[in-house]
Design a protein around this motif. Structure first.
Motif, PDB file in Angstrom:
ATOM      1  N   ARG A 159       0.834  -1.205   0.000  1.00 18.23           N
ATOM      2  CA  ARG A 159       0.000   0.000   0.000  1.00 18.23           C
ATOM      3  C   ARG A 159       0.873   1.261   0.000  1.00 18.23           C
ATOM      4  O   ARG A 159       0.596   2.227  -0.721  1.00 18.23           O
ATOM      5  N   ALA A 160       1.945   1.252   0.802  1.00 15.88           N
ATOM      6  CA  ALA A 160       2.845   2.403   0.864  1.00 15.88           C
ATOM      7  C   ALA A 160       3.564   2.600  -0.464  1.00 15.88           C
ATOM      8  O   ALA A 160       3.735   3.734  -0.925  1.00 15.88           O
ATOM      9  N   ALA A 161       3.999   1.496  -1.096  1.00 20.96           N
ATOM     10  CA  ALA A 161       4.678   1.606  -2.387  1.00 20.96           C
ATOM     11  C   ALA A 161       3.738   2.157  -3.451  1.00 20.96           C
ATOM     12  O   ALA A 161       4.122   2.997  -4.271  1.00 20.96           O
ATOM     13  N   LEU A 162       2.503   1.691  -3.450  1.00 20.12           N
ATOM     14  CA  LEU A 162       1.510   2.204  -4.398  1.00 20.12           C
ATOM     15  C   LEU A 162       1.215   3.677  -4.137  1.00 20.12           C
ATOM     16  O   LEU A 162       1.067   4.470  -5.069  1.00 20.12           O
ATOM     17  N   ALA A 163       1.130   4.058  -2.848  1.00 17.15           N
ATOM     18  CA  ALA A 163       0.851   5.458  -2.507  1.00 17.15           C
ATOM     19  C   ALA A 163       1.941   6.375  -3.033  1.00 17.15           C
ATOM     20  O   ALA A 163       1.680   7.514  -3.410  1.00 17.15           O
ATOM     21  N   GLY A 164       3.172   5.880  -3.084  1.00 20.95           N
ATOM     22  CA  GLY A 164       4.275   6.664  -3.627  1.00 20.95           C
ATOM     23  C   GLY A 164       4.112   6.961  -5.105  1.00 20.95           C
ATOM     24  O   GLY A 164       4.772   7.838  -5.647  1.00 20.95           O
ATOM     25  N   HIS A 165       3.227   6.223  -5.753  1.00 19.40           N
ATOM     26  CA  HIS A 165       2.921   6.441  -7.164  1.00 19.40           C
ATOM     27  C   HIS A 165       1.516   7.013  -7.348  1.00 19.40           C
ATOM     28  O   HIS A 165       0.955   6.948  -8.442  1.00 19.40           O
ATOM     29  N   ASP A 166       0.943   7.510  -6.256  1.00 17.88           N
ATOM     30  CA  ASP A 166      -0.385   8.112  -6.299  1.00 17.88           C
ATOM     31  C   ASP A 166      -1.455   7.087  -6.692  1.00 17.88           C
ATOM     32  O   ASP A 166      -2.386   7.389  -7.436  1.00 17.88           O
ATOM     33  N   ILE A 167      -1.298   5.854  -6.213  1.00 16.76           N
ATOM     34  CA  ILE A 167      -2.256   4.789  -6.507  1.00 16.76           C
ATOM     35  C   ILE A 167      -2.837   4.276  -5.202  1.00 16.76           C
ATOM     36  O   ILE A 167      -2.102   3.951  -4.272  1.00 16.76           O
ATOM     37  N   THR A 168      -4.158   4.195  -5.131  1.00 20.01           N
ATOM     38  CA  THR A 168      -4.840   3.624  -3.977  1.00 20.01           C
ATOM     39  C   THR A 168      -5.723   2.478  -4.451  1.00 20.01           C
ATOM     40  O   THR A 168      -6.539   2.656  -5.360  1.00 20.01           O
ATOM     41  N   GLU A 225     -15.733   7.261  22.479  1.00 16.62           N
ATOM     42  CA  GLU A 225     -14.556   7.735  23.195  1.00 16.62           C
ATOM     43  C   GLU A 225     -13.756   6.549  23.713  1.00 16.62           C
ATOM     44  O   GLU A 225     -14.316   5.602  24.262  1.00 16.62           O
ATOM     45  N   GLY A 226     -12.447   6.598  23.515  1.00 15.33           N
ATOM     46  CA  GLY A 226     -11.580   5.519  23.961  1.00 15.33           C
ATOM     47  C   GLY A 226     -11.303   4.474  22.905  1.00 15.33           C
ATOM     48  O   GLY A 226     -10.557   3.521  23.154  1.00 15.33           O
ATOM     49  N   ALA A 227     -11.875   4.635  21.704  1.00 15.46           N
ATOM     50  CA  ALA A 227     -11.615   3.669  20.627  1.00 15.46           C
ATOM     51  C   ALA A 227     -10.141   3.735  20.214  1.00 15.46           C
ATOM     52  O   ALA A 227      -9.564   4.823  20.128  1.00 15.46           O
ATOM     53  N   PRO A 228      -9.515   2.594  19.981  1.00 18.59           N
ATOM     54  CA  PRO A 228      -8.115   2.616  19.527  1.00 18.59           C
ATOM     55  C   PRO A 228      -8.029   3.078  18.076  1.00 18.59           C
ATOM     56  O   PRO A 228      -8.809   2.634  17.230  1.00 18.59           O
ATOM     57  N   VAL A 229      -7.105   3.966  17.795  1.00 21.36           N
ATOM     58  CA  VAL A 229      -6.921   4.452  16.431  1.00 21.36           C
ATOM     59  C   VAL A 229      -5.439   4.410  16.070  1.00 21.36           C
ATOM     60  O   VAL A 229      -4.564   4.440  16.936  1.00 21.36           O
ATOM     61  N   ARG A 230      -5.216   4.349  14.783  1.00 18.27           N
ATOM     62  CA  ARG A 230      -3.841   4.451  14.263  1.00 18.27           C
ATOM     63  C   ARG A 230      -3.788   5.668  13.358  1.00 18.27           C
ATOM     64  O   ARG A 230      -4.604   5.809  12.445  1.00 18.27           O
ATOM     65  N   VAL A 231      -2.833   6.549  13.616  1.00 10.95           N
ATOM     66  CA  VAL A 231      -2.653   7.773  12.835  1.00 10.95           C
ATOM     67  C   VAL A 231      -1.363   7.654  12.035  1.00 10.95           C
ATOM     68  O   VAL A 231      -0.295   7.395  12.606  1.00 10.95           O
ATOM     69  N   ARG A 232      -1.483   7.837  10.731  1.00  8.78           N
ATOM     70  CA  ARG A 232      -0.298   7.803   9.870  1.00  8.78           C
ATOM     71  C   ARG A 232      -0.273   9.074   9.015  1.00  8.78           C
ATOM     72  O   ARG A 232      -1.295   9.482   8.480  1.00  8.78           O
ATOM     73  N   VAL A 233       0.918   9.666   8.907  1.00 10.74           N
ATOM     74  CA  VAL A 233       1.125  10.836   8.050  1.00 10.74           C
ATOM     75  C   VAL A 233       2.370  10.558   7.217  1.00 10.74           C
ATOM     76  O   VAL A 233       3.425  10.228   7.770  1.00 10.74           O
ATOM     77  N   PHE A 234       2.244  10.658   5.906  1.00  6.77           N
ATOM     78  CA  PHE A 234       3.411  10.420   5.057  1.00  6.77           C
ATOM     79  C   PHE A 234       3.271  11.190   3.751  1.00  6.77           C
ATOM     80  O   PHE A 234       2.200  11.704   3.429  1.00  6.77           O
ATOM     81  N   ARG A 235       4.374  11.288   3.027  1.00  5.32           N
ATOM     82  CA  ARG A 235       4.383  12.015   1.772  1.00  5.32           C
ATOM     83  C   ARG A 235       4.089  11.061   0.624  1.00  5.32           C
ATOM     84  O   ARG A 235       4.533   9.915   0.617  1.00  5.32           O
ATOM     85  N   VAL A 236       3.361  11.550  -0.361  1.00 11.18           N
ATOM     86  CA  VAL A 236       3.045  10.744  -1.528  1.00 11.18           C
ATOM     87  C   VAL A 236       3.480  11.505  -2.775  1.00 11.18           C
ATOM     88  O   VAL A 236       4.234  12.471  -2.706  1.00 11.18           O
ATOM     89  N   PHE A 237       2.999  11.069  -3.918  1.00 17.91           N
ATOM     90  CA  PHE A 237       3.399  11.624  -5.208  1.00 17.91           C
ATOM     91  C   PHE A 237       3.227  13.138  -5.262  1.00 17.91           C
ATOM     92  O   PHE A 237       2.260  13.683  -4.745  1.00 17.91           O
ATOM     93  N   ASP A 238       4.213  13.810  -5.891  1.00 21.22           N
ATOM     94  CA  ASP A 238       4.216  15.271  -6.049  1.00 21.22           C
ATOM     95  C   ASP A 238       4.355  16.011  -4.728  1.00 21.22           C
ATOM     96  O   ASP A 238       4.007  17.184  -4.617  1.00 21.22           O
ATOM     97  N   GLY A 239       4.855  15.319  -3.688  1.00 20.67           N
ATOM     98  CA  GLY A 239       5.108  15.981  -2.422  1.00 20.67           C
ATOM     99  C   GLY A 239       3.899  16.198  -1.550  1.00 20.67           C
ATOM    100  O   GLY A 239       3.994  16.810  -0.496  1.00 20.67           O
ATOM    101  N   ARG A 240       2.744  15.716  -1.992  1.00 20.54           N
ATOM    102  CA  ARG A 240       1.558  15.890  -1.158  1.00 20.54           C
ATOM    103  C   ARG A 240       1.689  15.107   0.142  1.00 20.54           C
ATOM    104  O   ARG A 240       2.445  14.144   0.229  1.00 20.54           O
TER     105      ARG A 240
END
Length: 203
Positions: free
Chosen positions: A22-31, A128-143
């Motif tokens: 998924r991360a590799a695809l995101a680097g090419h702006d593909i979901t 309230e109290g639900a477990p969440v995962r937060v991810r922030v990363f750069r993708v194609f064109d610097g977005r």
């Protein structure tokens, strides 16, 4: 030479393989929303777009080969800025904003807004109290891409048009106003709400 990554069958191995792909695809702006979903579940929970092209299933060996090709093709995924597991509670918001700012490398109000609004949406609609995962990363064109994953597959976000007197319904409207695009990926054990924004100016 034998394959360095023999086929594996554990859930952890499969999840790791899917995250890498998924991360590799995101680097090419593909979901690809259907990653790691069985076909009956996917067909029953996802509104198929016009002109859908089915890429087919593959095992972990093929997925890893595809990941390697994507990474070596000249547009490798940009570094992961933040990967954080936390409980969705109001008192976590100030430290969450600070953590986002520190990992992005500079104040970036839109990224902080999107992260906190997505987590706040979990508090309001999942609990309230639900477990969440937060991810922030750069993708194609610097977005910058923000993802918030929670364990509820049913409480899907809905964009409301709040009036001046409404006390709720503004979170997704704010996100929709600042994000270039956003959406939802449904999985077997939860969902991920994501958005993409213009690149922040970092130090």
């Amino acid at each position: 030479m034998p394959d360095r990554h023999p086929p594996t069958r554990t859930a952890a191995d499969l999840d790791g393989c899917v995250e890498d792909l998924r991360a590799a695809l995101a680097g090419h702006d593909i979901t690809l929303p259907s990653l790691r979903l069985d076909l009956p579940t996917f067909a029953g929970a996802y509104a198929l777009p016009v002109g859908l092209v089915a890429l087919g299933n593959c095992n972990t060996v093929t997925a890893r080969k595809l990941t390697a090709v994507l990474k070596e093709s000249g547009r490798a995924p940009n570094p992961l800025l933040l990967d954080l597991d936390l409980l969705a509670v109001p008192m976590a918001m100030p430290s969450l904003r600070l953590t986002v700012r520190r990992h992005v490398g500079a104040p970036c109000a839109d990224v902080e807004l999107c992260v906190t609004e997505l987590v706040a949406n979990v508090i309001r609609h999942v609990g309230e109290g639900a477990p969440v995962r937060v991810r922030v990363f750069r993708v194609f064109d610097g977005r910058i891409r923000v993802e918030v994953t929670d364990p509820n597959t049913r409480a899907l976000p809905v964009l409301l048009h709040a009036t001046g007197d409404d006390e709720a319904g503004r979170g997704l409207a704010l996100l929709d106003a600042v994000a270039l695009r956003w959406g939802v990926e449904q999985g077997e054990t939860g969902k991920t709400v994501w958005c993409e924004l213009d690149e922040c100016v970092v130090a």
